[in-house]
Enzyme design. Structure first.
Site, PDB file in Angstrom:
ATOM      1  N   ASP A 235       0.869  -1.169   0.000  1.00  0.00           N
ATOM      2  CA  ASP A 235       0.000   0.000   0.000  1.00  0.00           C
ATOM      3  C   ASP A 235       0.912   1.227   0.000  1.00  0.00           C
ATOM      4  O   ASP A 235       2.085   1.153   0.366  1.00  0.00           O
ATOM      5  CB  ASP A 235      -0.931  -0.004   1.212  1.00  0.00           C
ATOM      6  CG  ASP A 235      -2.237   0.740   0.936  1.00  0.00           C
ATOM      7  OD1 ASP A 235      -2.252   1.598   0.038  1.00  0.00           O
ATOM      8  OD2 ASP A 235      -3.234   0.466   1.628  1.00  0.00           O
ATOM      9  N   TRP A 236       0.356   2.364  -0.385  1.00  0.00           N
ATOM     10  CA  TRP A 236       1.190   3.543  -0.622  1.00  0.00           C
ATOM     11  C   TRP A 236       1.788   4.083   0.685  1.00  0.00           C
ATOM     12  O   TRP A 236       1.086   4.355   1.646  1.00  0.00           O
ATOM     13  CB  TRP A 236       0.360   4.604  -1.334  1.00  0.00           C
ATOM     14  CG  TRP A 236       0.485   4.570  -2.835  1.00  0.00           C
ATOM     15  CD1 TRP A 236       0.797   5.625  -3.640  1.00  0.00           C
ATOM     16  CD2 TRP A 236       0.324   3.446  -3.728  1.00  0.00           C
ATOM     17  NE1 TRP A 236       0.840   5.226  -4.974  1.00  0.00           N
ATOM     18  CE2 TRP A 236       0.565   3.889  -5.047  1.00  0.00           C
ATOM     19  CE3 TRP A 236       0.038   2.102  -3.541  1.00  0.00           C
ATOM     20  CZ2 TRP A 236       0.494   3.052  -6.169  1.00  0.00           C
ATOM     21  CZ3 TRP A 236      -0.036   1.258  -4.652  1.00  0.00           C
ATOM     22  CH2 TRP A 236       0.199   1.731  -5.930  1.00  0.00           C
TER      23      TRP A 236
END
Length: 831
Positions: A235-236
């Site tokens: 995930d970012w």
């Protein structure tokens, strides 16, 4: 060109990929494992590798830039898809997304969201499908198949036990092994094992004390037992370490911003802390993905589905109706005769939520609101509109058709990014006054200026304002009316029921400031907003909206006007719902009540007009204290950009509401089995074990407002002649059959649901649990013999590190919901 199909592993393809891997030095290999920018992986011309582009959007495909000048298709949200209970519909949903990804030049769609509705308070549950792992798993697998048939990668997320937003970056989900296997991992398994997803996203949270980007669960069961040969994507900004994450089965870190890999990972390999063979395995997975999506020269991409594309807006309308759940119908719907007059009431009728907030957000070309949909569909009816209560979000986006750029003298909004010395870094004309930049702002920008000329279509008193985090000033016709600094955290909850400790709420639910303004039809006003980007909470990410909302006067006057309109009309349609400040990424709810004064509004309208249809525009459960007194209650979820069209067609009876609840809807908060479970000392304890959703309600003997699986159609059904095998072998699937007859006078859809139960067991079991289902469509009077498959795993339990198939008798209960099960039989599981 090779004739290999890279979606199917082969020794020949692997040899070709290894050959390219061998041409890269260490630095080049490591470079392929972190983002080139916010949305893509680097290219490498030396091996014929182009960039691989990721796109947000479980319910649409944003592309690299979310821009109204290149709009995206906005499909109904994940919980709406879950409500269809239809694997074929889920596959078609994925098919539309795959086609959209190709149009948007995206290689990987970051979806589906597979996390379970463990608690109704989760602010992001609109993005996920259901409270049940079997329902979620089957729909998710079909969604993945639909996307990947176009040579576009699906990316199931967020692996795993990512079911809350508060402290989501740091908290650990403390889950027992049995619950982890039977619920949270099971929801992902079909998408990996059967649909063979090409990418999986690891979650922000930890599981049992270890953050997911370093967790052994990425290797076992994902890459070992399940045979996942694709890329584990972070995930970012989720990965925080170099050595620990690289030595785990994490493959790629996104984005380039704040990545702990890069040069640090090269150094770790050279110093022997990370083996180069570990890097090689990760790069090989990236190259395998590149081959599948057509990003590798000389390797033909995975075959792409042929056939004519469906008309996009028509399928959005169809999906919207398929997902609608008719909770109650006191002989009100459908309207066989169009009403002569309709009082449409509620803020969400004017500006419906077509999608949830956060990274799931896309920019559609146009959203048909319930008000617009009803006016289009019933042109001969007298249709009034009243807000009834102030907008929960305080302001709505300005109508794009009424905006003009006063600088360029064209339609739209004038946008300028400036540096500290006044240098213009970017100047452009946008079509909307609701804008966001996700890693796409010009570097060095310190000021954002937005100007537009808004020409009102009608004369009315409104609140006009701005939604943005940080410092902003807003002027109207040259006079500064707003000058403030605020963040989501400092502003707190405006509508009750909001809890956030996540900085991303400043993007997805920013604070609002508004002032009253008297607008005159045809008389333009000039609006100028100036943002100090040095005070913005997030680097390179910013969102702002200049908006308005009608407000005729004090709350009491708005309510009285709505009640009078309802009393004067033949029927009333009240549209209530949540807001972007209630259901969004970065937010969890502290209350399930509708925000603002919407419950009081419904009560008052019900008293004024007994023919009142209440439409619930929410992505997950809300309390409805008035539900048993409305003439009809219809849940439209976040129904996509044609939500108003679909609603009107369902009310008119041209389409049937095809949905069934994928999640239990409570009648009061005291009975909710898994409440607002906040992290304590950084941990969320999943103490309920395998009993979530309907299992938990049954275990505690409580009665919800509407149970799992419930939903009414426009016809009636009878089920009979249940046939079940006398004995089955443990560990093998089986099927049962039942005759389903449409006993009404309209064609319709029915969902045959099968639940399993065991009175006496060597391990704890739910009171009953979903074991299988089948969707039936039949004409009036038609009888259909339906087979329902029961997967072997439906009767299994995870015991001592393996699946265990208990022998003996299991009850199978068949019906229309978890609480309506008229047919029953027994199957004996042998060894």
């Amino acid at each position: 060109m090779s004739s290999l199909n890279p979606s199917i592993p082969s020794d020949e393809l692997e040899a070709k990929l290894c050959e390219r891997l061998g041409k890269l030095d260490l630095a080049a290999k490591v470079r392929l494992l972190s983002g080139a920018d916010f949305w893509s992986l680097p290219a490498d011309d030396s091996i014929g590798l182009r960039s691989i582009v990721f796109s947000d959007g479980p319910a649409g495909v944003r592309g690299e830039v979310g821009d109204e000048r290149n709009p995206s298709l906005n499909l109904p949200s994940g919980s709406a898809l879950g409500a269809t209970w239809d694997v074929d519909v889920a596959r078609r949903y994925g098919d539309v997304l795959g086609r959209e990804a190709l149009r948007k030049n995206a290689d990987v769609v970051l979806g589906p969201t597979i996390n379970l509705h463990r608690s109704p308070y989760g602010g992001r549950h609109f993005e996920a499908m259901a409270e049940d792992p079997l329902l979620t798993a089957r729909l998710a697998a079909a969604y993945v198949e639909g996307i990947q048939a176009h040579g576009v990668a699906a990316c199931p997320k967020h692996y795993v036990a990512n079911d809350y937003e508060i402290e989501r970056h740091t908290a650990s989900s403390e889950v027992g092994e049995r619950a982890l296997r039977e619920l949270y991992l099971a929801a992902f398994e079909d998408a990996i094992v059967e649909a063979r997803a090409w990418v999986v996203m690891s979650a922000y949270n930890g599981v049992n004390g270890v953050t997911m980007s370093e967790n052994d669960l990425l290797r076992d069961p994902l890459k070992t037992e399940w045979g996942f040969d694709g890329v584990v994507l972070s995930d970012w900004i989720a990965v925080k370490t170099t050595d620990a994450s690289a030595n785990s089965a994490q493959d790629v870190v996104m984005p380039d911003l704040l990545s702990p890999w890069g040069d640090a990972l090269v150094e770790a390999v050279r110093e022997g802390r990370v083996a180069e063979s570990t890097i090689d395995e990760k790069v090989l997975r990236v190259l395998r993905l590149a081959a599948r999506v057509g990003a590798l020269d000389g390797v033909e991409p995975a075959s792409r589905a042929a056939g004519e594309a469906p008309e996009p807006l028509s399928i959005v309308t169809e999906l919207g109706a398929e997902s609608m759940v008719l909770l109650r119908n006191a002989d009100e719907l459908p309207w066989s005769l169009a009403p002569a007059s309709i009082a449409v009431i509620g803020p969400n009728a004017m500006c419906a939520r077509s999608q949830g907030g956060g990274s799931a957000t896309v920019v559609p070309g146009r959203v048909i609101s319930p008000l617009e949909g009803l006016r289009q569909h019933f042109p001969d009816a007298s249709i009034s509109f009243d807000m009834g209560v102030p907008a929960p979000t305080e302001i709505f986006p300005l109508d794009r058709d009424l905006l003009g750029d006063p600088v360029a003298e064209t339609p739209g909004v004038h946008v300028v990014f400036s540096a500290a010395d006044g240098t213009v870094l970017l100047e452009e004309v946008r079509l909307s006054a609701e804008l966001a930049w996700m890693g796409t702002m010009p570097e060095g920008a310190t000021t954002l200026t937005m100007q537009t000329r808004y020409t009102p279509a009608i004369t009315q008193r409104c609140d006009v304002g701005v939604a943005v985090a940080g410092h902003v000033s807003l002027s109207i016709d040259g006079e500064t009316v707003i000058d403030r600094f605020s963040t989501a955290e400092s502003a707190g909850s405006r509508d009750g029921g909001l809890e956030t400790s996540d900085i991303t709420a400043n993007i997805f639910a920013p604070p609002v400031t508004a002032v009253p303004v008297d607008l005159v039809e045809g008389t333009p006003i000039d609006l100028v907003a100036v943002c100090d980007l040095t005070t913005a909470p997030l680097p390179m990410v910013h969102a702002i909206m200049i908006g308005m909302a009608p407000r005729s006067g004090p709350d009491e006057l708005m309510l009285a006007e709505a009640v009078a309109a309802a009393a004067a009309a033949e029927v009333a349609v009240v549209v209530v719902g949540t807001s972007s400040r209630t259901e969004s990424e970065g937010i969890d709810r502290t209350s399930l009540a509708l925000p603002g004064g919407q419950d009081a509004l419904v009560e008052a309208v019900l008293a004024a007009n007994p023919r009142t249809v209440v439409v619930v525009n929410a992505g997950s459960p809300v309390l409805m204290p008035w539900h048993d007194r409305a003439s009809a209650v219809l849940v439209t979820w976040f129904g996509g950009q044609r939500t108003g069209t679909a609603l009107a067609e369902v009310l008119a009876g041209e389409r049937e509401p095809g949905g069934r609840l994928p999640t239990t809807w409570p009648g009061d908060e005291q009975a909710v089995p898994v409440g607002p479970d906040r992290p304590v000392d950084g941990k969320v304890h999943y103490a309920e074990g395998i009993d979530i959703g309907h299992r938990a309600w049954l275990k505690q003997g409580a009665t919800p407002a509407y149970c799992f699986g419930h939903g009414l159609g426009y016809t009636t059904w009878n089920m009979s002649d249940l046939t079940v095998p006398t004995e089955v072998v443990g560990g093998e699937p089986f099927s049962l059959s039942v005759t389903v007859r449409n006993t009404g006078d309209r064609p319709g859809k029915h969902v045959v649901q099968v639940y399993a139960a065991r009175g006496s067991s060597e391990v704890s079991r739910p009171v009953r649990w979903l074991a299988g289902w089948s969707v039936v469509r039949a004409d009036p009077g038609e009888a259909v013999r339906v087979e329902v498959d029961v997967p072997a795993r439906s009767l299994a339990a995870w015991v001592d590190g393996k699946w265990w198939y208990e022998t003996g008798a299991f009850d199978l209960l068949v019906g229309a919901s978890v609480d309506e099960l008229p047919l029953q039989a027994t199957v004996v599981v042998g060894s």
